[in-house]
Scaffold this motif. Structure first.
Motif, short mmCIF file in Angstrom:
data_model
loop_
_atom_site.label_atom_id
_atom_site.label_comp_id
_atom_site.label_asym_id
_atom_site.label_seq_id
_atom_site.Cartn_x
_atom_site.Cartn_y
_atom_site.Cartn_z
N PRO A 290 0.81 -1.23 0.00
CA PRO A 290 0.00 0.00 0.00
C PRO A 290 0.84 1.26 0.00
O PRO A 290 0.37 2.31 -0.42
CB PRO A 290 -0.83 -0.12 1.27
N ARG A 291 2.09 1.18 0.43
CA ARG A 291 2.94 2.37 0.48
C ARG A 291 3.22 2.92 -0.91
O ARG A 291 3.61 4.07 -1.05
CB ARG A 291 4.28 2.04 1.14
N GLN A 292 3.10 2.09 -1.93
CA GLN A 292 3.43 2.53 -3.28
C GLN A 292 2.21 2.72 -4.15
O GLN A 292 2.33 2.92 -5.34
CB GLN A 292 4.36 1.50 -3.93
N ALA A 293 1.03 2.61 -3.56
CA ALA A 293 -0.19 2.63 -4.37
C ALA A 293 -0.93 3.94 -4.22
O ALA A 293 -0.80 4.65 -3.23
CB ALA A 293 -1.08 1.47 -3.97
N ASP A 294 -1.70 4.29 -5.27
CA ASP A 294 -2.53 5.49 -5.23
C ASP A 294 -4.01 5.14 -5.19
O ASP A 294 -4.83 5.93 -4.77
CB ASP A 294 -2.31 6.32 -6.50
#
Lengths: 159, 170
Positions: free
Chosen positions: B63-67
């Motif tokens: 989730p840290r890399q998702a928009d």
């Protein structure tokens, strides 16, 4: 237990395998593309495609639904809400006052179309319904009739 | 008519446009697939439908890399804290698509064990009806979300989909 086979010199180079793999990739570059360029081009839906359900009128402009509530009863996710009222101007005497389909709940199973004794509700080919709020996806009677349009009767049950 | 420095205003607006353009064309989805809609979500990523045409093909399982959080499938009460945690871990700006009847409102599962919509725990920006929705319907939702992002005003990070109160019978 299987033992690892000793690779020979050519296999240890890996180059022939890289060339083999890349040639496969490059072959695919020249094959016909099968990406559907969606918003511009669309799949032709099959005749049995089940999209959003909608109410229809007959060719005289009469709302065919008689508010028998069979679809409301059969609807597996309970997406249909019907309130009946008396209709004075045609022999059926009963019609829907409120006919809401909650498209969020609707699973487009087609039971409503199957069960309808008046052939008043049909599944359309409409399926692009994404909306930013829940309220926009609850369709009322007028919206449903507009989506469904006119479907002429082969025979007139009610004269 | 203008209060403040005119040049500053023009500069900020244009920068905002560029930022919005970049944001809407790089919506990296985090697939939160809990059931059958996830299978259709995989289809959206494949060559036939190819969501990479809209810059949303890089499915991030962190989730840290998702928009874009794509909630595909029903959310049980036990799963709800995990969904909320993942949403909280995503960096701003972030958007949520509820894919399918279950994620949108519980669908046919009107049960004590199932959330009646992912919007009970996370704010949903786009609801996609269908059981499951066709891949085209999901792409349609992404396009509509992109339009929404490009319409977002000023330095608003995300057009706020507030936690909508659940309607009776919805």
């Amino acid at each position: 237990m299987p033992t690892a086979r000793q690779l020979n010199f050519v296999e240890r180079l890996y180059l022939p395998e890289i060339v083999r793999g890349l040639s496969h990739t490059i072959r695919h570059l020249f094959r016909p593309k099968f990406t559907l360029q969606y918003p511009e081009e669309r799949d032709v839906p099959l005749s049995r495609f089940r999209g959003m359900p909608a109410l229809v009128r007959d060719e005289n402009g009469r709302t065919k639904c008689v508010a028998c509530k069979l679809c409301e009863f059969v609807c597996p996710p309970v997406a249909i809400l019907i309130e009946a009222h008396e209709v004075a101007d045609h022999p059926v005497e009963k019609g829907p006052k409120v006919f809401d389909i909650n498209m969020l709940r609707c699973i487009m199973c087609g039971y409503c179309e199957e069960v309808c004794p008046e052939e008043a509700i049909f599944l359309t080919e409409k399926f692009e319904l994404a909306a930013p709020s829940r309220a926009e996806l609850v369709f009322n009677k007028e919206q449903l009739l507009e989506i469904g349009g006119v479907r002429p009767d082969p025979y007139h049950k009610w004269g | 008519m203008f209060d403040g420095n005119l040049e500053d205003m023009i500069m900020t607006t244009r920068l905002g446009e560029v930022v919005k353009w970049a944001r809407k064309n790089s919506l990296w989805p985090m697939p939160f697939g809990t059931s059958c809609c996830a299978i259709e979500l995989m289809s959206v990523l494949t060559t036939k439908y190819d969501i990479s045409r809209f810059g949303a093909e890089v499915a991030r399982f962190s989730p840290r890399q998702a928009d874009l959080l794509m909630v595909a499938g029903w959310i049980t009460r036990k799963m709800a804290p995990a969904l909320r945690k993942i949403y909280d871990q995503m960096p701003e700006p972030k958007w949520v698509i509820a894919m399918g009847a279950c994620a949108s409102c519980g669908g046919p599962h009107n049960s004590y064990a199932v959330l009646q919509g992912a919007d009970e725990v996370v704010p949903v920006d786009m609801y996609v009806p269908g059981c499951p929705p066709r891949p085209e319907a999901v792409i349609d939702a992404v396009i509509k979300l992109q339009e929404r992002i490009s319409r977002a005003s000023g330095d608003e990070t995300r057009q706020g989909a507030a936690l909508a109160p659940r309607q009776e019978g919805a």
